[in-house]
Design a protein around this motif. Structure first.
Motif, short mmCIF file in Angstrom:
data_model
loop_
_atom_site.label_atom_id
_atom_site.label_comp_id
_atom_site.label_asym_id
_atom_site.label_seq_id
_atom_site.Cartn_x
_atom_site.Cartn_y
_atom_site.Cartn_z
N ALA A 199 -5.02 10.60 -1.58
CA ALA A 199 -6.07 9.99 -2.39
C ALA A 199 -6.17 8.51 -2.06
O ALA A 199 -5.24 7.91 -1.51
CB ALA A 199 -5.78 10.17 -3.88
N SER A 200 -7.31 7.93 -2.38
CA SER A 200 -7.48 6.49 -2.21
C SER A 200 -8.21 5.92 -3.42
O SER A 200 -8.89 6.65 -4.16
CB SER A 200 -8.26 6.18 -0.93
OG SER A 200 -9.63 6.53 -1.05
N SER A 201 -8.06 4.62 -3.61
CA SER A 201 -8.78 3.96 -4.70
C SER A 201 -8.92 2.48 -4.38
O SER A 201 -8.23 1.94 -3.50
CB SER A 201 -8.04 4.13 -6.04
OG SER A 201 -6.87 3.34 -6.08
N SER A 202 -9.82 1.85 -5.11
CA SER A 202 -10.00 0.41 -4.98
C SER A 202 -9.42 -0.28 -6.20
O SER A 202 -9.62 0.19 -7.31
CB SER A 202 -11.49 0.08 -4.86
OG SER A 202 -11.68 -1.32 -4.90
N PRO A 203 -8.73 -1.41 -6.03
CA PRO A 203 -8.18 -2.11 -7.19
C PRO A 203 -9.22 -2.92 -7.95
O PRO A 203 -8.93 -3.42 -9.03
CB PRO A 203 -7.13 -3.04 -6.56
CG PRO A 203 -7.65 -3.30 -5.19
CD PRO A 203 -8.34 -2.04 -4.77
N THR A 204 -10.41 -3.04 -7.42
CA THR A 204 -11.46 -3.82 -8.08
C THR A 204 -12.66 -2.92 -8.32
O THR A 204 -12.98 -2.05 -7.53
CB THR A 204 -11.89 -5.02 -7.23
OG1 THR A 204 -12.36 -4.53 -5.96
CG2 THR A 204 -10.73 -5.96 -7.00
N GLY A 205 -13.29 -3.12 -9.44
CA GLY A 205 -14.45 -2.29 -9.76
C GLY A 205 -14.03 -0.96 -10.33
O GLY A 205 -13.01 -0.41 -9.93
N GLY A 206 -14.74 -0.44 -11.25
CA GLY A 206 -14.40 0.83 -11.85
C GLY A 206 -13.11 0.74 -12.64
O GLY A 206 -12.70 -0.31 -13.10
N ALA A 207 -12.43 1.86 -12.76
CA ALA A 207 -11.19 1.91 -13.53
C ALA A 207 -10.03 2.35 -12.67
O ALA A 207 -9.03 2.81 -13.19
CB ALA A 207 -11.35 2.87 -14.70
N GLY A 208 -10.16 2.18 -11.38
CA GLY A 208 -9.08 2.62 -10.51
C GLY A 208 -9.08 4.10 -10.25
O GLY A 208 -8.04 4.66 -9.89
N GLU A 209 -10.23 4.76 -10.47
CA GLU A 209 -10.24 6.20 -10.23
C GLU A 209 -9.92 6.51 -8.77
O GLU A 209 -10.27 5.76 -7.86
CB GLU A 209 -11.60 6.82 -10.60
CG GLU A 209 -12.78 6.26 -9.87
CD GLU A 209 -13.48 5.17 -10.67
OE1 GLU A 209 -12.78 4.38 -11.33
OE2 GLU A 209 -14.72 5.12 -10.62
N GLN A 210 -9.24 7.60 -8.58
CA GLN A 210 -8.79 7.99 -7.25
C GLN A 210 -9.69 9.06 -6.68
O GLN A 210 -10.19 9.94 -7.40
CB GLN A 210 -7.34 8.47 -7.32
CG GLN A 210 -6.37 7.38 -7.72
CD GLN A 210 -4.93 7.84 -7.89
OE1 GLN A 210 -4.14 7.16 -8.48
NE2 GLN A 210 -4.61 9.00 -7.36
N TYR A 211 -9.90 8.99 -5.37
CA TYR A 211 -10.71 9.96 -4.64
C TYR A 211 -9.79 10.75 -3.73
O TYR A 211 -9.00 10.17 -2.98
CB TYR A 211 -11.80 9.24 -3.84
CG TYR A 211 -12.76 8.49 -4.71
CD1 TYR A 211 -12.48 7.19 -5.12
CD2 TYR A 211 -13.93 9.08 -5.17
CE1 TYR A 211 -13.35 6.50 -5.95
CE2 TYR A 211 -14.81 8.39 -5.98
CZ TYR A 211 -14.51 7.10 -6.37
OH TYR A 211 -15.37 6.43 -7.19
N PHE A 212 -9.92 12.07 -3.79
CA PHE A 212 -8.97 12.95 -3.13
C PHE A 212 -9.54 13.60 -1.88
O PHE A 212 -10.74 13.91 -1.81
CB PHE A 212 -8.53 14.05 -4.10
CG PHE A 212 -7.55 13.59 -5.12
CD1 PHE A 212 -7.97 12.94 -6.28
CD2 PHE A 212 -6.19 13.78 -4.94
CE1 PHE A 212 -7.07 12.49 -7.22
CE2 PHE A 212 -5.27 13.34 -5.88
CZ PHE A 212 -5.71 12.70 -7.02
N GLY A 213 -8.64 13.87 -0.93
CA GLY A 213 -8.97 14.71 0.21
C GLY A 213 -8.86 16.18 -0.17
O GLY A 213 -8.48 16.51 -1.29
N PRO A 214 -9.18 17.07 0.76
CA PRO A 214 -9.20 18.51 0.47
C PRO A 214 -7.82 19.15 0.39
O PRO A 214 -7.70 20.28 -0.07
CB PRO A 214 -9.98 19.09 1.65
CG PRO A 214 -9.75 18.14 2.76
CD PRO A 214 -9.65 16.79 2.12
N GLY A 215 -6.79 18.42 0.83
CA GLY A 215 -5.44 18.97 0.75
C GLY A 215 -4.99 19.64 2.04
O GLY A 215 -5.80 20.13 2.83
#
Lengths: 114, 114
Positions: free
Chosen positions: A92-108
């Protein structure tokens, strides 16, 4: 849209092999994460990284290492694969700025160690 | 440290019936709350999130969740489920957005029966 890709969807390795799982994100995110997912245990954090060449241990780092040489790429390494590392691995990846730190996942990557 | 409890590991429900998936988190001054959905053989997708403001948040496919600070809960509801809603649902929390990994619950498997 954020895209997180993982090098393999399915992988079969033998006990004792060195295994590399690759993850790439295309949104210039600073943060990247590796989880393993097992039935009844949910997601467990293995390692994460806040920046290039930086890494932090998660809840279950034993038997794993990571590498982050470029911002977009985060690799998980099983130094000597064992059968108890058979699992689904999610990046998963996320940005520390903007939004609430939601994580975006790969397919596994579903890894089987025999 | 934050923790998340998803009270039901499996929830079977008939098509077109309402459903509630329960999530409780450990107390904190402020929290950011998320629901993720995982369809079979896929990674996790963000379903909805609560950052601040209105305590009721909605997703584009008819799910909603309500933040209840006094009960430290963030239950997910849908008034009428479809077969396509069959998936695993994960609740997650963060109390410091940015460089802090999300804490995930163990997941609830929703099975919609025709």
């Amino acid at each position: 849209d954020v895209k997180v890709t993982q090098s393999s969807r399915y992988l079969v390795k033998r006990t004792g092999e060195k295994v590399f799982l690759e993850c790439v994100q295309d949104m210039d995110h600073e943060n990247m994460f590796w989880y393993r997912q097992d039935p009844g245990l949910g997601l467990r954090l293995i390692y994460f990284s806040y920046d290039v060449k930086m890494k932090e241990k998660g809840d279950i780092p034993e038997g794993y290492s990571v590498s982050r040489e470029k911002k977009e790429r985060f690799s998980l390494i099983l130094e000597s694969a064992s059968t108890n590392q058979t699992s689904m691995y999610l990046c998963a990846s996320s940005s520390p700025t903007g939004g609430a730190g939601e994580q975006y996942f790969g397919p596994g990557t579903r890894l089987t160690v025999t | 440290a934050q923790s998340v409890t998803q009270l039901d590991s499996q929830v079977p429900v008939f098509e077109e019936a309402p459903v509630e998936l329960r999530c409780n988190y450990s107390s904190s001054v402020s929290v950011y709350l998320f629901w993720y959905v995982q369809y079979p053989n896929q990674g996790l997708q963000l379903l909805l999130k609560y950052l601040s403001g209105s305590t009721l948040v909605e997703s584009i496919n008819g799910f909603e969740a309500e933040f209840n600070k006094s009960q430290t809960s963030f239950h997910l509801r849908k008034p009428s489920v479809h077969i396509s809603d069959t998936a695993e649902y994960f609740c997650a929390v963060s109390d410091r957005p940015g460089n802090t990994p999300l804490v995930f619950g163990k997941g609830t498997r929703l099975s919609v029966i025709a």
